[in-house]
Motif scaffolding. Structure first.
Motif, PDB file in Angstrom:
ATOM      1  N   ASP A 187       0.858  -1.175   0.000  1.00  0.00           N
ATOM      2  CA  ASP A 187       0.000   0.000   0.000  1.00  0.00           C
ATOM      3  C   ASP A 187       0.897   1.229   0.000  1.00  0.00           C
ATOM      4  OD1 ASP A 187      -2.337   1.655   0.393  1.00  0.00           O
ATOM      5  OD2 ASP A 187      -1.627   1.908   2.453  1.00  0.00           O
ATOM      6  N   LEU A 189       0.454   4.354   0.611  1.00  0.00           N
ATOM      7  CA  LEU A 189       0.249   5.378   1.636  1.00  0.00           C
ATOM      8  C   LEU A 189       0.855   4.960   2.980  1.00  0.00           C
ATOM      9  CD1 LEU A 189      -1.053   8.096   2.400  1.00  0.00           C
ATOM     10  CD2 LEU A 189      -3.128   6.822   3.001  1.00  0.00           C
ATOM     11  N   THR A 190       0.653   3.731   3.374  1.00  0.00           N
ATOM     12  CA  THR A 190       1.075   3.288   4.712  1.00  0.00           C
ATOM     13  C   THR A 190       2.350   2.461   4.706  1.00  0.00           C
ATOM     14  OG1 THR A 190      -0.244   1.259   4.577  1.00  0.00           O
ATOM     15  CG2 THR A 190      -1.329   3.236   5.448  1.00  0.00           C
ATOM     16  N   ASN A 230     -12.226  12.738   8.408  1.00  0.00           N
ATOM     17  CA  ASN A 230     -12.061  13.292   7.060  1.00  0.00           C
ATOM     18  C   ASN A 230     -12.930  14.535   6.865  1.00  0.00           C
ATOM     19  OD1 ASN A 230     -10.099  11.730   5.776  1.00  0.00           O
ATOM     20  ND2 ASN A 230     -11.550  10.104   5.287  1.00  0.00           N
ATOM     21  N   HIS A 235      -9.035  15.582   4.295  1.00  0.00           N
ATOM     22  CA  HIS A 235      -8.480  14.297   3.869  1.00  0.00           C
ATOM     23  C   HIS A 235      -6.980  14.198   4.126  1.00  0.00           C
ATOM     24  CE1 HIS A 235     -12.059  12.549   1.974  1.00  0.00           C
ATOM     25  NE2 HIS A 235     -12.377  13.791   1.650  1.00  0.00           N
ATOM     26  N   TRP A 236      -6.290  15.315   4.176  1.00  0.00           N
ATOM     27  CA  TRP A 236      -4.855  15.248   4.489  1.00  0.00           C
ATOM     28  C   TRP A 236      -4.671  14.700   5.899  1.00  0.00           C
ATOM     29  CZ3 TRP A 236      -1.605  17.147   8.239  1.00  0.00           C
ATOM     30  CH2 TRP A 236      -0.244  17.020   7.995  1.00  0.00           C
ATOM     31  N   ASP A 239      -5.422  11.002   5.843  1.00  0.00           N
ATOM     32  CA  ASP A 239      -4.290  10.233   5.323  1.00  0.00           C
ATOM     33  C   ASP A 239      -3.188  10.105   6.369  1.00  0.00           C
ATOM     34  OD1 ASP A 239      -5.568   9.913   2.944  1.00  0.00           O
ATOM     35  OD2 ASP A 239      -4.404  11.418   1.856  1.00  0.00           O
ATOM     36  N   ARG A 240      -2.987  11.193   7.131  1.00  0.00           N
ATOM     37  CA  ARG A 240      -1.948  11.144   8.161  1.00  0.00           C
ATOM     38  C   ARG A 240      -2.311  10.140   9.261  1.00  0.00           C
ATOM     39  NH1 ARG A 240       2.882  10.444   9.311  1.00  0.00           N
ATOM     40  NH2 ARG A 240       3.641  11.403  11.255  1.00  0.00           N
ATOM     41  N   LEU A 242      -4.061   7.417   8.795  1.00  0.00           N
ATOM     42  CA  LEU A 242      -3.789   6.104   8.203  1.00  0.00           C
ATOM     43  C   LEU A 242      -2.304   5.779   8.252  1.00  0.00           C
ATOM     44  CD1 LEU A 242      -6.119   6.271   5.052  1.00  0.00           C
ATOM     45  CD2 LEU A 242      -6.512   4.945   7.134  1.00  0.00           C
ATOM     46  N   GLN A 243      -1.477   6.786   7.986  1.00  0.00           N
ATOM     47  CA  GLN A 243      -0.031   6.577   8.053  1.00  0.00           C
ATOM     48  C   GLN A 243       0.425   6.272   9.472  1.00  0.00           C
ATOM     49  OE1 GLN A 243       1.288  10.266   6.299  1.00  0.00           O
ATOM     50  NE2 GLN A 243       1.512   9.350   4.260  1.00  0.00           N
ATOM     51  N   ASP A 264     -10.105   2.097   5.710  1.00  0.00           N
ATOM     52  CA  ASP A 264      -9.637   2.311   7.082  1.00  0.00           C
ATOM     53  C   ASP A 264      -9.581   0.988   7.837  1.00  0.00           C
ATOM     54  OD1 ASP A 264     -12.341   1.926   7.112  1.00  0.00           O
ATOM     55  OD2 ASP A 264     -12.775   3.421   8.643  1.00  0.00           O
TER      56      ASP A 264
END
Length: 360
Positions: A187, A189-190, A230, A235-236, A239-240, A242-243, A264
Motif C-alpha cells: 500500500d 500510503l502506509t 475526514n 483528507h490530508w 491520510d496522516r 492512516l499513516q 480504514d
C-alpha cells in the motif's frame, strides 16, 4: 466500490445459507458430530475461496513466464544448478554440432535467462561469465575453418558481446520484475502490505501452521469514525491518521504480517500466537497508536476483533470472516474495544463458526 460491497454480501450470504442447509441435514441424523462439523466447515471454506478466486480481476495474475521462473528460483540450490547445467550443455552441444554457415546463437537465450533468475546477482554473473568463455571457445575449436585470424577474433568478439547484452538485459528485466512485484503488494500510503500481498503471505503462514500443528491469530482493525475525521479535519489529516496506523503496525512484532485491506481497515496475522498473546500484542499497538494520534492533535481510536485458531482453516477468507465478525460485535457494543475469542469456542453459538457479514 458499491459493486464490490454487493459482491461480498452475496459471498457471505451464500456461504451462510449453505452452511445452515448442511447443518440441518446433519441434525436430521442425530446432530452434527465434531467430525461432521469439521467436514462441513472445510466444504464451506472451499466454496468461499473458490467464489472469491473467481471474482478477482484477470490482470491480478503474474505472466506465465515470470511465474515459471519465480517457481524455479525457489528450487533447492542443487536442483537449480543441475537444471542450469543441463540446459547449457544442451545449448552448447547444439551450437558445437551446427554448421559454421548457420548462426544459432539464439539457443543460448533460455539458458542465460534461467541463470539470471535462478541465482543471486553475484553468483549469476560468475556462472554467466564462465559459460560465456566456454561458448566463445567453440570458435577456437573451429579456428581452422576461418580464412584469417582477424575473422576468428571478430567472431569471438561478436559472441561475447551477444552473450553480455542478453545477460545484462535479463538481469534488468529481473530487477524490474522484482520492483514491480513488491510495489504491487504494498500500500503506497502506509507502507504495509495490501490485500494481494497479505493473502499471498497469509497462505504461506496458514500452510506452515497446519503442517506443524501451530495456532494462529488474526486481528482485524477498523478506525472509529474515520469519516468524521475526514469531514472535520480534511483528507490530508485522514491520510496522516492512516499513516500513523501503518507506522504503528510496522513497529509491532517482526514475525507478524500486517496489511491494509480496505480504506480504514487493517489486519495483523500473528503466527504461533495464543489468544492471550494476541490480546497483549494488540493492546500494545492500541496504546502506541493512541499516543501517536494525540501527539498529532487528533483523537482517534480503532476497534479490533481478534480470532485465534488452534487449527487454522485452509483458506484466508475463513480467518478474515471470523475476525471481522468479532470486529462487528465490538463496533456495535463499544468503539475502541478489543473483542477476542478462540474460534472453536464459537460453536456453542454457531456450530460452524461461519456466521458471516460482508466486509465493509
Amino acid at each position: 466500490m458499491a459493486d464490490e460491497i454487493e459482491k461480498k454480501k452475496r459471498i457471505s450470504a451464500g456461504a451462510l445459507s449453505q452452511a445452515r442447509a448442511l447443518l440441518d441435514v446433519a441434525r436430521t441424523f442425530g446432530g452434527p458430530s465434531a467430525e461432521q462439523r469439521r467436514a462441513i466447515r472445510e466444504k464451506i471454506e472451499t466454496e468461499i475461496a473458490e467464489t472469491i478466486s473467481e471474482s478477482r480481476p484477470a490482470d491480478d495474475s503474474v505472466p506465465a513466464v515470470f511465474a515459471a521462473l519465480d517457481a524455479m528460483s525457489r528450487w533447492s540450490l542443487p536442483k537449480r544448478t543441475f537444471f542450469t547445467a543441463l540446459i547449457f550443455a544442451a545449448a552448447f552441444a547444439i551450437d558445437a554440432s551446427a554448421p559454421r554457415e548457420l548462426s544459432i546463437l539464439g539457443v543460448y537465450l533460455l539458458p542465460i535467462v534461467v541463470v539470471a533468475w535462478a541465482f543471486p546477482d553475484p553468483s549469476a554473473w560468475v556462472v554467466e561469465i564462465a559459460c560465456g568463455i566456454a561458448i566463445c571457445s567453440i570458435e577456437e575449436v573451429n579456428a581452422p575453418s576461418y580464412s584469417s585470424t582477424s575473422l576468428l577474433v571478430v567472431s569471438i568478439a561478436f559472441r561475447a558481446l551477444f552473450f553480455a547484452a542478453v545477460a545484462i538485459a535479463a538481469h534488468d528485466v529481473k530487477r524490474a520484475h522484482r520492483v514491480l512485484e513488491v510495489r504491487s503488494e504494498r500500500d503506497p500510503l502506509t507502507g504495509l502490505l495490501n490485500r494481494r500481498g497479505f493473502e499471498k503471505a497469509a497462505r504461506l503462514e496458514i500452510e506452515r501452521a497446519r503442517r506443524h500443528h501451530r495456532p494462529i491469530a488474526l486481528a482485524f482493525l477498523d478506525i472509529d469514525d474515520f469519516k468524521r475525521i475526514n469531514d472535520q479535519r480534511g483528507h490530508w489529516t485522514g491520510d496522516r491518521v492512516l499513516q500513523l496506523v501503518g507506522q504503528t503496525l510496522l513497529g509491532g512484532r517482526q514475525l507478524d504480517v500486517a496489511a491494509r485491506v480496505g480504506g480504514d481497515e487493517f489486519v495483523i496475522l500473528m503466527p504461533e500466537t495464543s489468544t492471550r498473546g494476541a490480546q497483549m500484542a494488540v493492546e500494545r499497538l492500541r496504546r502506541s497508536f493512541h499516543a501517536s494520534a494525540r501527539s498529532f492533535g487528533v483523537r482517534a481510536t480503532f476497534t479490533t476483533g481478534v480470532a485465534t485458531f488452534a487449527r487454522p482453516p485452509r483458506h484466508v477468507g475463513a480467518l478474515l470472516a471470523e475476525a471481522d465478525r468479532l470486529l462487528f460485535e465490538g463496533k456495535r457494543t463499544q468503539k475502541g474495544s478489543v473483542r477476542s475469542r478462540i474460534a472453536a469456542d464459537t460453536e456453542s453459538e454457531d456450530p460452524l463458526g461461519l456466521t458471516l457479514r460482508a466486509i465493509h
